[in-house]
Write an enzyme that holds these catalytic residues in place. Structure first.
Site: not given
Length: 135
Positions: A18-19
């Site tokens: 994810d980020a």
């Protein structure tokens, strides 16, 4: 003698995260799937052959426990074993490890399905024999 547990190595890529650089939870399911597929390949069970005969193996049920996180560039090992074989299904016990630590576990029921009828069917004897040799 065939091993009753199979190990499959995976590296965490950017696309898996994810980020924040943490593996997105659903990607653990992909890691488990790859490990099962490669194990079957080692047993000379090629899913493409069975798909040509309208026979498929589908995930029926998943129980997954995320215990810790994996991050970008981590080297992981997926350990798989078959804990139960029935006429039309089997259960895999799998875990993902990072540096000897278990970070995710799963119990996954796989069902054999006639794809034309979209109904469960018996696992072919040729596959059952290979699976029983490692369970």
């Amino acid at each position: 003698m065939l091993e009753t547990k199979e190990q499959f190595e995976i590296r965490v890529y950017y696309e898996d995260t994810d980020a924040g650089g943490i593996v997105y939870y659903a990607n653990y399911l992909k890691f488990f799937e790859r490990a099962r597929t490669e194990w079957l390949r080692k047993l000379n069970i090629h899913q493409s052959f069975f798909l040509e005969q309208n026979l498929g193996f589908v995930v029926r049920k998943v129980e997954m426990d995320n215990l810790a996180s994996a991050k970008l560039d981590d080297a992981l090992v997926v350990v798989s074993e078959i804990s139960e074989i029935k006429r039309a299904s089997l259960i895999f016990q799998q875990k993902i490890m990072k540096n000897q630590q278990v970070i995710c576990t799963a119990k996954i029921r796989i069902a054999c399905v006639n794809l034309l009828l979209a109904k469960p069917c018996s696992i072919p004897e040729s596959i059952l024999g290979a699976l029983k040799s490692v369970s």
